[in-house]
Design an enzyme around this catalytic site. Structure first.
Site, PDB file in Angstrom:
ATOM      1  CG  ASP A   1     -53.102  22.042   4.362  1.00 58.27           C
ATOM      2  OD1 ASP A   1     -51.928  21.230   3.490  1.00 58.27           O
ATOM      3  OD2 ASP A   1     -53.849  21.534   4.178  1.00 58.27           O
TER       4      ASP A   1
ATOM      5  CG  ASP B   1     -57.163  18.870   3.656  1.00 55.84           C
ATOM      6  OD1 ASP B   1     -56.539  18.164   3.105  1.00 55.84           O
ATOM      7  OD2 ASP B   1     -56.460  19.557   3.980  1.00 55.84           O
TER       8      ASP B   1
HETATM    9  C1  LIG Z   1     -53.868  13.654   2.990  1.00 60.02           C
HETATM   10  C2  LIG Z   1     -53.224  14.727   2.274  1.00 60.02           C
HETATM   11  C3  LIG Z   1     -54.361  15.330   2.516  1.00 60.02           C
HETATM   12  C4  LIG Z   1     -53.991  16.746   1.209  1.00 60.02           C
HETATM   13  N1  LIG Z   1     -53.176  17.142   1.737  1.00 60.02           N
HETATM   14  C5  LIG Z   1     -52.852  18.562   2.128  1.00 60.02           C
HETATM   15  N2  LIG Z   1     -53.877  19.290   2.910  1.00 60.02           N
HETATM   16  N3  LIG Z   1     -51.305  19.237   3.251  1.00 60.02           N
HETATM   17  C6  LIG Z   1     -51.849  16.731   2.186  1.00 60.02           C
HETATM   18  C7  LIG Z   1     -51.587  15.141   2.558  1.00 60.02           C
HETATM   19  C1  LIG Z   2     -52.338  21.809   0.399  1.00 65.02           C
HETATM   20  C2  LIG Z   2     -52.454  22.351  -1.506  1.00 65.02           C
HETATM   21  C3  LIG Z   2     -52.686  24.184  -0.663  1.00 65.02           C
HETATM   22  C4  LIG Z   2     -52.200  24.446  -2.251  1.00 65.02           C
HETATM   23  N1  LIG Z   2     -52.247  24.222  -3.300  1.00 65.02           N
HETATM   24  C5  LIG Z   2     -51.557  24.255  -4.718  1.00 65.02           C
HETATM   25  N2  LIG Z   2     -51.799  25.442  -4.426  1.00 65.02           N
HETATM   26  N3  LIG Z   2     -50.915  24.073  -5.242  1.00 65.02           N
HETATM   27  C6  LIG Z   2     -51.593  22.584  -3.354  1.00 65.02           C
HETATM   28  C7  LIG Z   2     -51.519  21.300  -2.078  1.00 65.02           C
END
Ligand SMILES: CC1CCN(C(=N)N)CC1
Ligand SMILES: CC1CCN(C(=N)N)CC1
Length: 328
Positions: A32, A217
């Site tokens: 991530d 992202d």
């Molecule tokens: C700004 C947000 C984008 C989605 N997120 C993430 N991929 N962890 C959380 C922060």
């Molecule tokens: C950053 C993301 C990773 C995947 N997520 C999830 N499995 N609930 C949400 C946040």
């Protein structure tokens, strides 16, 4: 050194999972680039929370050292999250190894993570300033690995319904077409962030989104852009409707979707193929499809996996820049 692992799409490209070896145990984790905590499902969790998951067994690692008094707690944009304690262990991602990586060991995880049995945790690849460990903030795997990488980079090669790769320490030029283009990243908010103020739908007149910013992202499934862009884009799609029931814009699955070009840091325009903007059917007959480009009510746009399926992306932690080129 370098390291390379597969990135396998799960459940219709909702997320991509990669094998990570921690203290001799291999777990499939979600890389991530929008967060900065490496946390895992583990044997401390309740049996109920462990159901369906491969967990890191804290008793079985010869090299795990608990970090006395350290805790973490993280919540994500979609309301999911986890919290727990912290140790250090050896982490090996496809050959790139960090001997004392902070491993955040969940003692609580939200329902959506328990239900998502394909994922056994996350590897945060944003900047370490976003790491949630207290009292002493910890570094990401990439930050720790960088000094020993042949080049201070990692790349994301995510594919639509096909196995791709994450690579640390090298940029595999055989994986993209043409010359990679680069733009400066603004690390103030801890993300791989760049300005994105211009868009072009198909071969229409380019449109401005004054003050537009975006982050790259890998942890977000879709491409979330300003409402103005979404409206302009789907105005070109017969039968596109904003369906509150479903939670966004849908259109007939047989639609011919235009490409969408977006500005990266004022330096270049990158393209998202129209075919990659058809995310998934919403009905069993497969006649109505959900758009991969959806609106976000903030000027921080989130370019998630829909964008990565069209662009091979390099993250340079040496000079804080981002590179893109169309997949080979
Ligand atoms: C700004 C947000 C984008 C989605 N997120 C993430 N991929 N962890 C959380 C922060
Ligand atoms: C950053 C993301 C990773 C995947 N997520 C999830 N499995 N609930 C949400 C946040």
């Amino acid at each position: 050194g370098t390291g390379k692992v597969t990135a396998t799409p799960i459940n219709g490209d909702v997320e991509y999972l990669s094998p990570v070896n921690i203290g001799g145990q291999t777990l499939n984790l979600d890389f991530d680039s929008g967060s900065s905590d490496l946390w895992v499902f583990n044997s401390q969790l309740s049996t109920a929370s462990q159901t369906g998951h491969t967990v890191f067994n804290v008793a079985k690692s010869q090299t795990l050292q608990m970090m006395t008094g350290a805790t973490y707690s993280i919540s994500y944009g979609d309301g999911s999250g986890s919290a727990g304690n912290v140790g250090t262990d050896t982490v090996n991602i496809g050959g790139a190894t960090v001997t004392s990586q902070a491993i955040e060991l969940a003692t609580a995880v939200s329902a959506s993570f328990v239900e998502d049995t394909a994922s056994n945790g996350l590897v945060g690849l944003a900047f370490s300033k976003l790491n949630t460990v207290k009292p002493t903030q910890q570094k990401t795997f990439f930050d720790n690995a960088m000094p020993n990488l042949a080049e201070p980079v990692f790349t994301a090669d995510l594919r639509s319904n096909a196995v791709g790769a994450y690579e640390f320490g090298a940029i595999d030029t055989s994986k993209f077409n043409g010359t990679m283009q680069w733009a400066a990243v603004n690390t103030t908010n801890g993300f791989w962030q760049f300005s994105s103020e211009k868009f072009q739908v198909g071969d229409a007149t380019p449109m401005a989104v004054p003050g537009g910013q975006a982050i790259a992202d890998t942890g977000t499934t879709l491409m979330l852009t300003s409402a103005a862009v979404v409206n302009a884009y789907y105005a070109n799609v017969q039968g596109a409707v904003n369906d509150q029931q479903v939670g966004g814009v849908t259109f007939p699955c047989n639609s011919q979707l235009p490409d969408l070009q977006f500005d990266v840091g004022g330096s270049f325009m990158a393209n998202v193929k129209g075919s990659d903007i058809n995310f998934a059917p919403v009905d069993n007959a497969g006649t109505t499809c959900f758009g991969g480009v959806q609106a976000i009510q903030s000027n921080l746009q989130i370019y998630g996996d829909i964008m990565f399926k069209s662009q091979f992306v390099a993250f340079n932690g040496g000079n804080n820049s981002i590179g893109m080129a169309p997949h080979q």
